[in-house]
Design a protein around this motif. Sequence first.
Motif, short mmCIF file in Angstrom:
data_model
loop_
_atom_site.label_atom_id
_atom_site.label_comp_id
_atom_site.label_asym_id
_atom_site.label_seq_id
_atom_site.Cartn_x
_atom_site.Cartn_y
_atom_site.Cartn_z
N LEU A 173 5.36 3.96 8.76
CA LEU A 173 4.60 3.77 7.95
C LEU A 173 5.38 3.49 6.36
O LEU A 173 4.62 2.80 5.60
CB LEU A 173 3.57 5.27 7.60
CG LEU A 173 2.77 5.42 8.71
CD1 LEU A 173 2.00 6.50 8.53
CD2 LEU A 173 1.88 4.14 9.20
N LEU A 174 6.52 3.87 6.26
CA LEU A 174 7.25 3.96 4.96
C LEU A 174 7.45 2.24 4.80
O LEU A 174 7.44 1.80 3.68
CB LEU A 174 8.66 4.44 4.97
CG LEU A 174 9.37 4.16 3.66
CD1 LEU A 174 8.83 4.87 2.57
CD2 LEU A 174 10.90 4.56 4.17
N PHE A 175 7.55 1.42 6.13
CA PHE A 175 7.74 0.15 5.92
C PHE A 175 6.55 -0.67 5.13
O PHE A 175 6.78 -1.79 4.73
CB PHE A 175 8.30 -0.50 7.23
CG PHE A 175 8.49 -1.87 7.17
CD1 PHE A 175 9.58 -2.27 6.75
CD2 PHE A 175 7.83 -2.80 8.10
CE1 PHE A 175 10.41 -3.58 6.58
CE2 PHE A 175 8.28 -4.26 7.93
CZ PHE A 175 9.50 -4.55 7.15
N PHE A 176 5.44 -0.22 5.58
CA PHE A 176 4.53 -1.01 4.99
C PHE A 176 4.35 -1.22 3.51
O PHE A 176 4.13 -2.35 2.95
CB PHE A 176 2.88 -0.37 5.27
CG PHE A 176 2.53 -0.71 6.61
CD1 PHE A 176 1.57 -1.56 7.02
CD2 PHE A 176 2.96 0.08 7.76
CE1 PHE A 176 1.19 -1.89 8.26
CE2 PHE A 176 2.58 -0.16 9.19
CZ PHE A 176 1.76 -1.39 9.13
N PRO A 177 4.64 -0.26 2.53
CA PRO A 177 4.57 -0.52 1.09
C PRO A 177 5.86 -1.19 0.75
O PRO A 177 5.82 -2.24 0.12
CB PRO A 177 5.01 0.95 0.42
CG PRO A 177 5.11 1.96 1.62
CD PRO A 177 4.70 1.29 2.97
N LEU A 178 6.96 -1.05 1.63
CA LEU A 178 8.28 -1.94 1.28
C LEU A 178 8.00 -3.34 1.67
O LEU A 178 8.53 -4.33 0.81
CB LEU A 178 9.27 -1.26 2.24
CG LEU A 178 9.96 -0.24 1.90
CD1 LEU A 178 11.22 0.28 2.95
CD2 LEU A 178 10.72 -0.18 0.62
N LEU A 179 7.10 -3.70 2.60
CA LEU A 179 6.91 -5.01 3.12
C LEU A 179 5.78 -5.77 2.04
O LEU A 179 6.11 -6.86 1.68
CB LEU A 179 6.31 -5.29 4.55
CG LEU A 179 5.95 -6.36 5.15
CD1 LEU A 179 7.24 -7.24 5.04
CD2 LEU A 179 5.14 -6.38 6.31
N PHE A 180 4.79 -4.79 1.74
CA PHE A 180 3.90 -5.51 0.65
C PHE A 180 4.28 -5.52 -0.73
O PHE A 180 3.81 -6.14 -1.22
CB PHE A 180 2.61 -4.72 0.87
CG PHE A 180 1.59 -5.07 2.23
CD1 PHE A 180 1.17 -6.31 2.37
CD2 PHE A 180 2.00 -4.29 3.40
CE1 PHE A 180 0.56 -6.48 3.50
CE2 PHE A 180 1.34 -4.45 4.58
CZ PHE A 180 0.38 -5.77 4.43
N LEU A 181 5.26 -4.96 -1.02
CA LEU A 181 6.04 -5.07 -2.48
C LEU A 181 7.20 -6.00 -2.33
O LEU A 181 8.25 -5.94 -2.71
CB LEU A 181 6.35 -3.66 -2.71
CG LEU A 181 5.39 -2.75 -3.24
CD1 LEU A 181 6.14 -1.33 -3.73
CD2 LEU A 181 4.68 -3.33 -4.31
N THR A 182 6.65 -7.31 -1.63
CA THR A 182 7.71 -8.25 -1.41
C THR A 182 6.97 -9.64 -1.79
O THR A 182 5.70 -9.65 -1.88
CB THR A 182 8.43 -8.42 -0.16
OG1 THR A 182 7.29 -8.79 0.72
CG2 THR A 182 9.06 -7.12 0.29
N PRO A 183 7.33 -10.79 -1.73
CA PRO A 183 6.87 -11.97 -1.93
C PRO A 183 6.16 -12.48 -0.61
O PRO A 183 6.77 -13.67 0.14
CB PRO A 183 7.96 -13.09 -2.62
CG PRO A 183 9.16 -12.48 -2.17
CD PRO A 183 8.89 -11.16 -2.02
N ASN A 184 5.39 -11.70 0.05
CA ASN A 184 5.03 -12.00 1.44
C ASN A 184 3.88 -12.89 1.49
O ASN A 184 3.86 -13.47 2.70
CB ASN A 184 4.76 -10.59 2.06
CG ASN A 184 3.45 -10.12 1.49
OD1 ASN A 184 3.33 -10.01 0.29
ND2 ASN A 184 2.84 -9.00 2.24
N PHE A 185 2.99 -13.03 0.52
CA PHE A 185 1.93 -14.17 0.60
C PHE A 185 2.29 -15.41 -0.59
O PHE A 185 1.82 -16.47 0.18
CB PHE A 185 0.85 -13.67 0.19
CG PHE A 185 0.13 -12.33 0.97
CD1 PHE A 185 -0.19 -12.84 2.60
CD2 PHE A 185 0.09 -11.06 0.73
CE1 PHE A 185 -0.79 -11.89 3.36
CE2 PHE A 185 -0.26 -10.30 1.77
CZ PHE A 185 -0.97 -10.72 2.84
N VAL A 186 2.99 -15.23 -1.51
CA VAL A 186 3.42 -16.30 -2.18
C VAL A 186 4.56 -16.12 -2.75
O VAL A 186 5.37 -14.75 -2.90
CB VAL A 186 2.46 -16.35 -3.37
CG1 VAL A 186 0.96 -16.74 -2.99
CG2 VAL A 186 2.25 -14.85 -4.08
#
Length: 251
Positions: A173-186
């Motif tokens: 679950l730690l990976f979720f905030p790490l991934l969403f705090l990236t330029p993943n959509f824009v």
Amino acid sequence: MAEVLLLGRRATREIVRYPEATIPTLFIPLFFLVVNIGQVSKTFPSSTPFLNGQGYVAFQLPVSLMFAVATATSGLALVTEIDLGYFDKLLVAPIRRSSIIFGRLTADLVRGIATSTLVLLVGIALGARIEAGVAGAIVIVMLAAGFGVAYAGFGLLVALKTRNVQATQSSFLLFFPLLFLTPNFVPFDRLSPLMETLARINPVSYVIVGMRGLVIDGWNLGQIAVAVLVIVGLGAILTGLSLRVIATYDR
């Protein structure tokens, strides 16, 4: 080295023998890839500057690759061995304790290459073009698999420290905030100032940017080098901590 190869082969056989442990990890990245394309592709058509003439699938593909390889599978396998008592047998065997860690990471490399290749092929089938060509596609797979190996060190660390299945499983679950705090959509420049700052200090962002550049823009050695440095640095820290814990592990 022989010990690592032997234990790595054993761990790899577990992947083949129990595919039900790997298949669910593919559902999430493929689900997000299809859903995000369906929801956002009309908002960002191929004429959008940062897509360089491609569909939105090309922008989302690296994110799905990261989802596919960032799992706690090795940690769960290790904590299961601890519960069953097999881990104690490994500790008293005439092998180096570090070989247990590196054997698991070897299997993670094999798993990472297989899963990232599958996700990449799905992305291509959905319309993504790899501007860096076949060689670039191979580099993308290796970057994704390398990140999976680096992140696996965290699952192994949690398994060794807690010896608890639930805690190890939740480490993913730690990976979720790490991934969403990236330029993943824009891209970075389309994020709000706060989100851009957080994304720029998040090392995971640069692995995504490195892979995304190979898909959309072609070869950018600077981006690739930064991605490699992040993967090596993360792997060195997490694997080093796991090796330290197993060296002093008390049955």
